[in-house]
Design an enzyme around this catalytic site. Sequence first.
Site, PDB file in Angstrom:
ATOM      1  N   HIS A 107      30.120  16.798 -39.193  1.00 40.59           N
ATOM      2  CA  HIS A 107      28.703  16.566 -39.683  1.00 40.59           C
ATOM      3  C   HIS A 107      28.283  15.307 -40.484  1.00 40.59           C
ATOM      4  O   HIS A 107      27.465  15.149 -41.218  1.00 40.59           O
ATOM      5  CB  HIS A 107      28.272  17.699 -40.785  1.00 40.59           C
ATOM      6  CG  HIS A 107      28.081  19.147 -39.812  1.00 40.59           C
ATOM      7  ND1 HIS A 107      27.181  19.559 -39.077  1.00 40.59           N
ATOM      8  CD2 HIS A 107      29.162  20.053 -39.527  1.00 40.59           C
ATOM      9  CE1 HIS A 107      27.453  20.794 -38.652  1.00 40.59           C
ATOM     10  NE2 HIS A 107      28.661  21.218 -39.048  1.00 40.59           N
ATOM     11  N   ASP A 156      30.117  13.055 -29.789  1.00 38.46           N
ATOM     12  CA  ASP A 156      30.712  13.652 -28.680  1.00 38.46           C
ATOM     13  C   ASP A 156      30.807  12.752 -27.531  1.00 38.46           C
ATOM     14  O   ASP A 156      31.832  12.537 -26.655  1.00 38.46           O
ATOM     15  CB  ASP A 156      29.967  15.025 -28.286  1.00 38.46           C
ATOM     16  CG  ASP A 156      30.293  15.926 -29.315  1.00 38.46           C
ATOM     17  OD1 ASP A 156      30.922  15.748 -30.352  1.00 38.46           O
ATOM     18  OD2 ASP A 156      29.701  17.027 -29.442  1.00 38.46           O
TER      19      ASP A 156
HETATM   20 MG    MG Z   1      28.327  20.445 -26.617  1.00 37.00          MG
END
Ligand code: MG
Length: 386
Positions: free
Chosen positions: A35, A170
């Site tokens: 986060h 990501d």
């Molecule tokens: Mg995802």
Amino acid sequence: MSLQQQVVTEFERQFGAPPSVVVRAPGRVNLIGEHTDYNEGFVMPMAIDRATWIAVRPRSDQTVRLHSMDHDETTEFQLDALERGKGWQEYPKGVAWALREKGYALTGWEGTTICDVPLGAGLSSSASYELAVARAFAGVSGFSWDAPKMALISQQAENQWVGVNCGIMDQMISAVGEQDHAVLIDCRTLETTSLPLPEGTSVVILDTATRRGLVDSAYNERRRQCEEASRYFGVRFLRDVTLEQFDARGKQLDEVTRRRARHVITENARTRMAAEAMKRNDALCLGELMNLSHDSLRDHFEVTNHELNVIVDLSRATRGCLGARMTGAGFGGCAVALIESVQAGDFVKGVVSAYRDETGLNPAAYVCRASEGASEVKMVGPEESD
Ligand code: MG
Ligand code: ADP
């Protein structure tokens, strides 16, 4: 049969000829820095040895036709007439849309895809899929591959086409991953530093078999709280608040916002310390920082669920464990443990059976190796394959 062989075999079955391009892009596990990406902070994920594979050949028109072996479905769309819909086809459409937005001239293609990143488990199948599609477009359309740029375009696809408000971690790690290395990423500058795991250690992914479900609202609430804390400190992102500033001025924040800010600010510090620990080959320190990260996510950021806490506690109590924490957005999904490699087999067996006894759920566990980021795979000709 490897996934590469499976996807090529299926392509040949459907199209009667070998593909001209085969690409793969990996999922990821985050070792530490959770986060923090949407706060322009630091993350340290590694690309895993599970990936989306796509085999393609170009078409002479603007049609994209993709068969998903995982969904056993074929989708077709027109690059010059993209329309929003629902389901797994929105990811390739979104990547096509974002590439066109950025001015890339795209060629149509047809192909088959297969994936062994578990879908929706928090190992970022979505980013692996986006980067694989981007790589396929690069392969057939002939534009040059710029990994961070392709990560940003894929993130834009997920944010604005699919409608998931994720940070950059990501897509970045799926694009820039390096074999046998974790990657420290500065989510502001996109500067990367590749670091090998400490000697004699391995990374184990532990899937709690719980899923995050309908928690977009909780995620968006965390993002709002971080923004509120940034405003209070007079900065755009929590990345710019030091521990000293937080200690001096944090007390006037309301209690919940203060705990959210505390997590992000301390997590950024832990992530940088973790990178330093890796440079020193200090496995104990890295493991301890991972433990502290989980505790902060559990107590201050409050994004763990019961099962994540159980699997982390069981991992820590199992021989060979140097550190364990939840990984990914939280509320379900996977944990990650750093373990002594020699204990890997017993560790996995021990945690899986203890977790099963305690929760009645059936977890998956993989010892994983860090893999390379999105790449075009050299096709092995028939004369070289045996
Ligand atoms: Mg995802
Ligand atoms: P995660 O990224 O944690 O795996 P997401 O909810 O972000 O979870 O993305 C999962 C969704 O992405 C799946 O339900 C599916 O629609 C789509 N998806 C991801 N990878 C693939 C793939 N290789 N092939 C087809 N669809 C995929």
